[in-house]
Write an enzyme that holds these catalytic residues in place. Structure first.
Site, short mmCIF file in Angstrom:
data_model
loop_
_atom_site.label_atom_id
_atom_site.label_comp_id
_atom_site.label_asym_id
_atom_site.label_seq_id
_atom_site.Cartn_x
_atom_site.Cartn_y
_atom_site.Cartn_z
N CYS A 119 0.86 -1.18 0.00
CA CYS A 119 0.00 0.00 0.00
C CYS A 119 0.89 1.24 0.00
O CYS A 119 2.12 1.12 0.12
CB CYS A 119 -0.95 -0.01 1.19
SG CYS A 119 -2.37 1.11 0.97
N CYS A 121 -0.31 4.34 1.73
CA CYS A 121 -0.80 5.36 2.66
C CYS A 121 0.22 5.76 3.72
O CYS A 121 0.32 6.94 4.07
CB CYS A 121 -2.11 4.91 3.30
SG CYS A 121 -2.02 3.38 4.25
N CYS A 129 -3.97 6.45 -0.28
CA CYS A 129 -3.42 5.26 -0.93
C CYS A 129 -3.12 5.45 -2.40
O CYS A 129 -3.15 4.50 -3.19
CB CYS A 129 -4.39 4.09 -0.74
SG CYS A 129 -4.68 3.69 1.00
N LYS A 194 -12.62 -4.51 2.01
CA LYS A 194 -12.05 -3.67 3.06
C LYS A 194 -12.97 -2.48 3.29
O LYS A 194 -13.18 -1.66 2.39
CB LYS A 194 -10.65 -3.19 2.67
CG LYS A 194 -9.95 -2.36 3.75
CD LYS A 194 -8.55 -1.99 3.29
CE LYS A 194 -7.83 -1.16 4.34
NZ LYS A 194 -6.47 -0.78 3.90
N ARG A 204 -3.58 3.18 12.67
CA ARG A 204 -3.07 4.43 12.11
C ARG A 204 -2.07 5.07 13.06
O ARG A 204 -1.15 5.77 12.63
CB ARG A 204 -4.24 5.37 11.79
CG ARG A 204 -5.05 4.83 10.60
CD ARG A 204 -6.32 5.59 10.34
NE ARG A 204 -7.04 4.95 9.23
CZ ARG A 204 -8.28 5.24 8.87
NH1 ARG A 204 -8.94 6.16 9.55
NH2 ARG A 204 -8.86 4.62 7.86
N ARG A 216 -11.15 7.91 3.76
CA ARG A 216 -10.91 6.95 2.69
C ARG A 216 -12.21 6.34 2.16
O ARG A 216 -12.21 5.27 1.56
CB ARG A 216 -9.97 5.85 3.20
CG ARG A 216 -8.61 6.40 3.58
CD ARG A 216 -7.61 5.33 3.98
NE ARG A 216 -6.32 5.94 4.24
CZ ARG A 216 -5.59 5.74 5.33
NH1 ARG A 216 -6.02 4.91 6.26
NH2 ARG A 216 -4.43 6.35 5.49
N GLU A 232 -17.03 -6.74 -5.21
CA GLU A 232 -15.60 -6.50 -5.03
C GLU A 232 -14.81 -7.81 -5.09
O GLU A 232 -13.79 -7.91 -5.77
CB GLU A 232 -15.35 -5.80 -3.68
CG GLU A 232 -15.79 -4.36 -3.63
CD GLU A 232 -14.79 -3.42 -4.30
OE1 GLU A 232 -13.75 -3.89 -4.80
OE2 GLU A 232 -15.07 -2.22 -4.32
N LYS A 247 -11.87 -7.36 5.86
CA LYS A 247 -11.32 -6.48 6.90
C LYS A 247 -12.30 -5.36 7.17
O LYS A 247 -12.73 -4.69 6.23
CB LYS A 247 -9.98 -5.91 6.43
CG LYS A 247 -9.33 -4.95 7.42
CD LYS A 247 -8.05 -4.37 6.86
CE LYS A 247 -7.41 -3.42 7.88
NZ LYS A 247 -6.20 -2.77 7.34
N SER A 273 -6.86 -3.73 14.50
CA SER A 273 -6.27 -3.11 15.68
C SER A 273 -7.29 -2.68 16.71
O SER A 273 -7.09 -2.85 17.92
CB SER A 273 -5.42 -1.91 15.25
OG SER A 273 -6.23 -0.95 14.56
N TYR A 312 -3.20 -9.57 15.84
CA TYR A 312 -2.18 -9.11 16.79
C TYR A 312 -2.14 -9.99 18.03
O TYR A 312 -1.19 -9.90 18.82
CB TYR A 312 -2.45 -7.65 17.17
CG TYR A 312 -2.54 -6.75 15.96
CD1 TYR A 312 -1.39 -6.25 15.35
CD2 TYR A 312 -3.78 -6.43 15.40
CE1 TYR A 312 -1.47 -5.45 14.22
CE2 TYR A 312 -3.87 -5.63 14.28
CZ TYR A 312 -2.71 -5.15 13.69
OH TYR A 312 -2.79 -4.37 12.56
#
Length: 328
Positions: A119, A121, A129, A194, A204, A216, A232, A247, A273, A312
């Site tokens: 990506c 960004c 992006c 996404k 972020r 976005r 998509e 996501k 996150s 994570y």
């Protein structure tokens, strides 16, 4: 004669519950994210993501050793560059931070399967992006830069490319670019579905990728839409994606299920996150049992249809499995 079913017979004790359990979380299901930064002697905890760190390259060896010891099979590499510009040139530079990290990981831990986040960004000074002109994110110009980024990551040794930008045509462009430069064997894990989600806040903070203007929503999906997700994903399958990601994961289990039911490709859930940080915060306050909640959530991703989970929590989960304390 009984006139009702005795479902509880198969819940009588732990042994029978384990024997008939329909879905399981294994260490081999998990992908662990790494955040790599420029500089030296840096291992710095991300404030909004307890237990997740920024690593400079010279501090990465111990982390890799721990990941290997826990038998986690794969990492995805996110880079945080020291300099940014309008076109995100550090994303596709031969000596960009992700490219250097990939080379190091393949040298120090060759058994790890290395996925490169593809990506722009976190590399652009505006946080979007793709290139920007008069406030508009330019789709086709972004594709050219994403192809350069994917090829440079493959040249560095990435085992898989994971484009996360949601530009129209990004899978087709990257597939063609990889094929034409001698990398037809490199698979693409598409961030196919996404959403423009509020669950990304801590990421972020970690990737230093907050947009400097706007948001976005002109390229990431409206959280209210599910049929659009099928369009998509269909596009990405036709363009050559090898795996499909949804996501975020937790608020979109229905979408994971729809993607799995409609396509034969492996499905990946991104346990993002914000989902991670909410559980960590609640656990630190003593409001929940962290292990039980994490495992219930991850089993939920598997039940919905995900073969793999990018999370994570991966190191914690691997420890629980290794210690034999894994319970749902």
């Amino acid at each position: 004669m009984n006139t009702f079913s005795r479902h509880r017979r198969l819940r009588a004790n732990q042994q029978i519950r384990r024997m008939i359990r329909e879905n399981h979380v294994h260490t081999s299901d998990l992908i662990y994210p790494l955040f790599i930064v420029e500089g030296e002697n840096i291992k710095q905890e991300i404030p909004s993501m307890p237990g997740v760190f920024h690593f400079s390259l010279d501090q990465l060896e111990n982390e890799l050793n721990e990941i290997v010891e826990l038998r986690l099979p794969s990492v995805i590499v996110f880079g945080v560059p020291s300099t940014k510009d309008s076109c995100g040139s550090q994303a596709y530079h031969e000596h960009g931070i992700v490219q250097k990290a990939i080379r190091l990981i393949k040298q120090e831990a060759p058994e790890l399967y290395v996925i490169a986040d593809t990506c722009l960004c976190q590399y652009t000074d505006h946080g979007h992006c793709g290139p920007v002109e008069d406030g508009e994110i330019l789709n086709d110009q972004a594709l050219e830069l994403l192809v350069q980024t994917a090829v440079s990551q493959a040249e560095a040794g990435a085992d898989m490319i994971a484009p996360s930008n949601m530009m129209d045509g990004f899978v087709a462009a990257i597939r063609q670019g990889l094929d034409e430069t001698g990398f037809p064997h490199i698979p693409i894990l598409s961030y196919a579905v996404k959403y423009a989600s509020s669950f990304y806040g801590p990421f972020r903070d970690a990737a230093h990728s907050t947009p400097s203007f706007g948001d976005r929503r002109t390229y990431q999906m409206d959280p209210a839409n599910a049929r659009e997700a099928m369009r998509e994903a269909t596009s990405d399958v036709m363009e050559g994606a090898d795996l499909l990601m949804v996501k975020p994961g937790l608020a979109y289990l229905d979408v994971i299920y729809r993607v799995k039911e409609n396509f034969d490709l492996p499905v990946v859930a991104y346990n993002v996150s914000g989902e991670y940080s909410m559980i960590k915060a609640a656990s630190q306050n003593g409001w929940i049992d962290e292990q039980k909640v994490v495992m219930e959530m991850l089993v939920g991703f598997k039940r919905a249809g995900a073969e793999m989970i990018l999370t994570y929590h991966a190191k914690d989960v691997a420890c629980w499995i290794k210690e034999g304390s894994y319970t749902v």
